[in-house]
Design a protein around this motif. Structure first.
Motif, PDB file in Angstrom:
ATOM      1  N   PRO A 259      18.366  62.127   4.134  1.00 23.94           N
ATOM      2  CA  PRO A 259      18.779  63.295   3.349  1.00 23.94           C
ATOM      3  C   PRO A 259      20.277  63.578   3.443  1.00 23.94           C
ATOM      4  CG  PRO A 259      17.708  63.972   5.388  1.00 23.94           C
ATOM      5  CD  PRO A 259      17.561  62.491   5.316  1.00 23.94           C
ATOM      6  N   LEU A 260      20.847  64.006   2.326  1.00 22.71           N
ATOM      7  CA  LEU A 260      22.236  64.470   2.284  1.00 22.71           C
ATOM      8  C   LEU A 260      22.347  65.457   1.136  1.00 22.71           C
ATOM      9  CD1 LEU A 260      25.136  64.164   3.457  1.00 22.71           C
ATOM     10  CD2 LEU A 260      25.568  62.534   1.597  1.00 22.71           C
ATOM     11  N   ALA A 261      22.571  66.719   1.463  1.00 28.28           N
ATOM     12  CA  ALA A 261      22.697  67.755   0.435  1.00 28.28           C
ATOM     13  C   ALA A 261      23.992  67.563  -0.341  1.00 28.28           C
ATOM     14  CB  ALA A 261      22.663  69.139   1.082  1.00 28.28           C
ATOM     15  N   ALA A 262      23.986  68.002  -1.579  1.00 29.88           N
ATOM     16  CA  ALA A 262      25.170  67.870  -2.433  1.00 29.88           C
ATOM     17  C   ALA A 262      26.382  68.543  -1.804  1.00 29.88           C
ATOM     18  CB  ALA A 262      24.886  68.450  -3.816  1.00 29.88           C
ATOM     19  N   ASN A 263      26.192  69.724  -1.216  1.00 31.33           N
ATOM     20  CA  ASN A 263      27.315  70.429  -0.595  1.00 31.33           C
ATOM     21  C   ASN A 263      27.900  69.649   0.571  1.00 31.33           C
ATOM     22  OD1 ASN A 263      27.327  72.576  -2.345  1.00 31.33           O
ATOM     23  ND2 ASN A 263      25.963  73.851  -1.094  1.00 31.33           N
ATOM     24  N   GLU A 264      27.039  68.967   1.330  1.00 30.87           N
ATOM     25  CA  GLU A 264      27.526  68.152   2.431  1.00 30.87           C
ATOM     26  C   GLU A 264      28.282  66.934   1.899  1.00 30.87           C
ATOM     27  OE1 GLU A 264      27.543  68.769   5.741  1.00 30.87           O
ATOM     28  OE2 GLU A 264      26.879  70.746   5.020  1.00 30.87           O
ATOM     29  N   ALA A 265      27.781  66.362   0.825  1.00 29.72           N
ATOM     30  CA  ALA A 265      28.471  65.228   0.211  1.00 29.72           C
ATOM     31  C   ALA A 265      29.859  65.639  -0.266  1.00 29.72           C
ATOM     32  CB  ALA A 265      27.646  64.680  -0.953  1.00 29.72           C
ATOM     33  N   LYS A 266      29.970  66.827  -0.843  1.00 26.25           N
ATOM     34  CA  LYS A 266      31.276  67.327  -1.288  1.00 26.25           C
ATOM     35  C   LYS A 266      32.244  67.432  -0.121  1.00 26.25           C
ATOM     36  CE  LYS A 266      29.445  70.021  -5.167  1.00 26.25           C
ATOM     37  NZ  LYS A 266      29.276  71.370  -5.755  1.00 26.25           N
ATOM     38  N   LYS A 267      31.768  67.937   1.017  1.00 31.67           N
ATOM     39  CA  LYS A 267      32.629  68.077   2.195  1.00 31.67           C
ATOM     40  C   LYS A 267      33.089  66.710   2.698  1.00 31.67           C
ATOM     41  CE  LYS A 267      30.419  72.362   3.793  1.00 31.67           C
ATOM     42  NZ  LYS A 267      29.549  72.952   4.852  1.00 31.67           N
ATOM     43  N   LEU A 268      32.179  65.746   2.732  1.00 29.39           N
ATOM     44  CA  LEU A 268      32.539  64.402   3.179  1.00 29.39           C
ATOM     45  C   LEU A 268      33.588  63.776   2.269  1.00 29.39           C
ATOM     46  CD1 LEU A 268      28.960  63.037   4.009  1.00 29.39           C
ATOM     47  CD2 LEU A 268      30.763  63.542   5.679  1.00 29.39           C
ATOM     48  N   LEU A 269      33.380  63.926   0.988  1.00 28.19           N
ATOM     49  CA  LEU A 269      34.317  63.353   0.011  1.00 28.19           C
ATOM     50  C   LEU A 269      35.675  64.028   0.083  1.00 28.19           C
ATOM     51  CD1 LEU A 269      31.740  63.013  -2.861  1.00 28.19           C
ATOM     52  CD2 LEU A 269      33.057  61.098  -1.929  1.00 28.19           C
ATOM     53  N   ALA A 270      35.687  65.356   0.189  1.00 24.64           N
ATOM     54  CA  ALA A 270      36.948  66.099   0.220  1.00 24.64           C
ATOM     55  C   ALA A 270      37.784  65.767   1.447  1.00 24.64           C
ATOM     56  CB  ALA A 270      36.666  67.602   0.172  1.00 24.64           C
ATOM     57  N   ALA A 271      37.116  65.367   2.537  1.00 29.81           N
ATOM     58  CA  ALA A 271      37.833  65.051   3.771  1.00 29.81           C
ATOM     59  C   ALA A 271      38.325  63.610   3.817  1.00 29.81           C
ATOM     60  CB  ALA A 271      36.919  65.319   4.968  1.00 29.81           C
ATOM     61  N   PHE A 272      37.921  62.803   2.857  1.00 32.02           N
ATOM     62  CA  PHE A 272      38.261  61.380   2.893  1.00 32.02           C
ATOM     63  C   PHE A 272      39.638  61.154   2.285  1.00 32.02           C
ATOM     64  CE2 PHE A 272      37.860  56.885   1.589  1.00 32.02           C
ATOM     65  CZ  PHE A 272      37.437  56.348   2.796  1.00 32.02           C
ATOM     66  N   PRO A 273      40.503  60.374   2.949  1.00 35.69           N
ATOM     67  CA  PRO A 273      41.858  60.162   2.407  1.00 35.69           C
ATOM     68  C   PRO A 273      41.831  59.468   1.054  1.00 35.69           C
ATOM     69  CG  PRO A 273      41.392  58.671   4.250  1.00 35.69           C
ATOM     70  CD  PRO A 273      40.290  59.676   4.226  1.00 35.69           C
ATOM     71  N   GLY A 274      42.629  59.994   0.131  1.00 37.09           N
ATOM     72  CA  GLY A 274      42.738  59.385  -1.194  1.00 37.09           C
ATOM     73  C   GLY A 274      41.744  59.895  -2.199  1.00 37.09           C
ATOM     74  N   ILE A 275      40.880  60.846  -1.803  1.00 34.77           N
ATOM     75  CA  ILE A 275      39.901  61.411  -2.732  1.00 34.77           C
ATOM     76  C   ILE A 275      40.206  62.887  -2.969  1.00 34.77           C
ATOM     77  CG2 ILE A 275      37.482  62.169  -2.925  1.00 34.77           C
ATOM     78  CD1 ILE A 275      36.577  59.525  -1.985  1.00 34.77           C
ATOM     79  N   VAL A 276      40.082  63.299  -4.203  1.00 32.74           N
ATOM     80  CA  VAL A 276      40.178  64.715  -4.573  1.00 32.74           C
ATOM     81  C   VAL A 276      38.860  65.108  -5.225  1.00 32.74           C
ATOM     82  CG1 VAL A 276      41.331  66.426  -6.030  1.00 32.74           C
ATOM     83  CG2 VAL A 276      42.681  64.649  -4.892  1.00 32.74           C
ATOM     84  N   VAL A 277      38.229  66.154  -4.708  1.00 37.31           N
ATOM     85  CA  VAL A 277      36.993  66.663  -5.298  1.00 37.31           C
ATOM     86  C   VAL A 277      37.358  67.725  -6.329  1.00 37.31           C
ATOM     87  CG1 VAL A 277      34.862  67.955  -4.881  1.00 37.31           C
ATOM     88  CG2 VAL A 277      35.567  66.148  -3.295  1.00 37.31           C
ATOM     89  N   GLU A 278      36.943  67.491  -7.561  1.00 40.05           N
ATOM     90  CA  GLU A 278      37.090  68.470  -8.647  1.00 40.05           C
ATOM     91  C   GLU A 278      35.686  68.762  -9.151  1.00 40.05           C
ATOM     92  OE1 GLU A 278      39.735  66.850 -11.607  1.00 40.05           O
ATOM     93  OE2 GLU A 278      41.519  67.550 -10.551  1.00 40.05           O
ATOM     94  N   ASP A 279      35.081  69.805  -8.627  1.00 41.45           N
ATOM     95  CA  ASP A 279      33.659  70.014  -8.893  1.00 41.45           C
ATOM     96  C   ASP A 279      33.342  71.504  -8.877  1.00 41.45           C
ATOM     97  OD1 ASP A 279      30.906  70.028  -9.048  1.00 41.45           O
ATOM     98  OD2 ASP A 279      30.663  68.305  -7.730  1.00 41.45           O
ATOM     99  N   ASP A 280      33.448  72.125 -10.030  1.00 38.61           N
ATOM    100  CA  ASP A 280      33.079  73.538 -10.185  1.00 38.61           C
ATOM    101  C   ASP A 280      32.493  73.719 -11.573  1.00 38.61           C
ATOM    102  OD1 ASP A 280      32.744  76.254 -10.263  1.00 38.61           O
ATOM    103  OD2 ASP A 280      34.760  76.752  -9.559  1.00 38.61           O
ATOM    104  N   PRO A 281      31.190  73.408 -11.734  1.00 36.81           N
ATOM    105  CA  PRO A 281      30.573  73.468 -13.065  1.00 36.81           C
ATOM    106  C   PRO A 281      30.688  74.840 -13.721  1.00 36.81           C
ATOM    107  CG  PRO A 281      29.128  72.349 -11.511  1.00 36.81           C
ATOM    108  CD  PRO A 281      30.251  72.922 -10.709  1.00 36.81           C
TER     109      PRO A 281
END
Length: 343
Positions: A259-281
């Motif tokens: 299991p991996l909740a979407a919110n947790e995935a967002k946090k993982l992605l946002a913390a990764f170098p070279g990635i920008v999360v743009e996600d606000d529907p």
């Protein structure tokens, strides 16, 4: 800081020109710079950082004294990479010639930089679509192993070179003027049939294999497994050329091992170098080719759980394939080598 003798093979093409722009932007430490291309482009003058350079025709002897050779890609890589290595250069190659060679590291510096240390003179830059995707896969795979990837790409015409950019522009003008549309380049200039890309989609990038998948799709499968060092990851791809000038987009569906909740995935992605999360529907915030072109990062949005499988996740991933998908990734490899005294 020590400075290095650098050569760019394919200096007049889109990726070669991006190399020059990024070398200037990032203050890359070069001492001497040699610009190489085919006989057709030899003699062309290029102004760079206040100095005029003359493009030389590439030969086996062009790499004498060169320490870092940045290859923009194409058939010339197979011919000149061994020659460059023989002269003592480290080749960072954008073509597909060496990617699946077990003796050649296939590297995205944010994902598997340790592979650089195993090079024997040549380091391969992955396919542009693969680079953009594995950037988003890596932080999730490290947290919860990915079992399966289903990806559909929306690839900009610049991935097929300057001629494809010009063709899209000419076709849009022709349609607007109610004039005949000429198609000469896409899906590929080497293919017998060519189709209009303006106001159209072409479900073919590269040639088709005997099993019905395209070579581009096969690259995404094999390269992802090699970069993530996990041959058990199941990857299936559909690659599509779209009437966009720059920046590839990808719809990525993941089946995870836990299991991996979407919110947790967002946090993982946002913390990764070279990635920008743009996600606000709620505010219509998500990545688009128009807003990511010319940017160095990979952008991820539309992150949501897929409830049709036990542990599913959907993402929308967008990145400038000439920058992070090609020239920037290669230059980052060179920067890593310099920083860690590997050259």
């Amino acid at each position: 800081m020590r400075k290095y003798n650098v050569a760019i093979l394919g200096a007049t093409g889109a990726v070669g020109q991006e190399f020059l722009q990024l070398i200037a932007e990032r203050n890359f430490p070069f001492q001497n710079l040699k610009l190489l291309a085919s006989e057709r482009s030899a003699g062309r003058k290029i102004d760079f950082l206040g100095k005029e350079y003359t493009v030389e025709e590439a030969t086996a002897d062009s790499f004498k004294g060169v320490e870092i050779a940045l290859f923009a890609g194409g058939a010339a890589s197979k011919t000149f990479a061994p020659a460059a290595v023989k002269h003592g250069a480290v080749v960072i190659d954008n073509s597909s010639a060496f990617r699946m060679d077990p003796e050649v590291p296939l590297v995205v510096p944010e994902v598997n930089p340790e592979a650089i240390r195993n090079h024997k003179g040549i380091i391969a830059n992955p396919n542009c679509s693969t680079i953009i995707m594995v950037m988003a896969l890596k932080p999730i795979h490290d947290a919860v192993r990915i079992k399966r990837v289903v990806v559909s790409t929306y690839q900009a015409v610049s991935g097929a070179g300057k001629e494809a950019i010009d063709e899209l522009s000419d076709q849009v003008k022709a349609v607007a003027a109610n004039e005949p549309v000429e198609a000469r380049i896409l899906p590929s200039a080497s293919l017998p049939a060519h189709y209009q890309i303006a106001f159209n989609l072409l479900p073919q990038v590269d040639v088709f294999m005997d099993d019905g998948y395209s070579k581009e799709e096969l690259k995404m499968v094999q390269e992802t497994q090699k970069i993530l060092d996990d041959p058990a990851i199941a990857v299936t791809a559909t690659t599509v050329r779209v009437p966009v000038f720059r920046s590839h987009s990808e719809s990525v569906n993941l089946e995870l091992s836990g299991p991996l909740a979407a919110n947790e995935a967002k946090k993982l992605l946002a913390a990764f170098p070279g990635i920008v999360v743009e996600d606000d529907p709620s505010r219509q915030v998500y990545p688009m080719p128009l807003t990511t072109s010319g940017r160095n990062e990979v952008f991820v949005g539309r992150i949501r759980e897929d409830n049709t499988v036990s542990h599913g996740l959907n993402m929308w991933v967008v990145g400038d394939q000439i920058r992070k998908g090609a020239a920037l990734n290669a230059l980052q490899i060179a920067e890593y080598m310099i920083e860690h005294n590997l050259i």
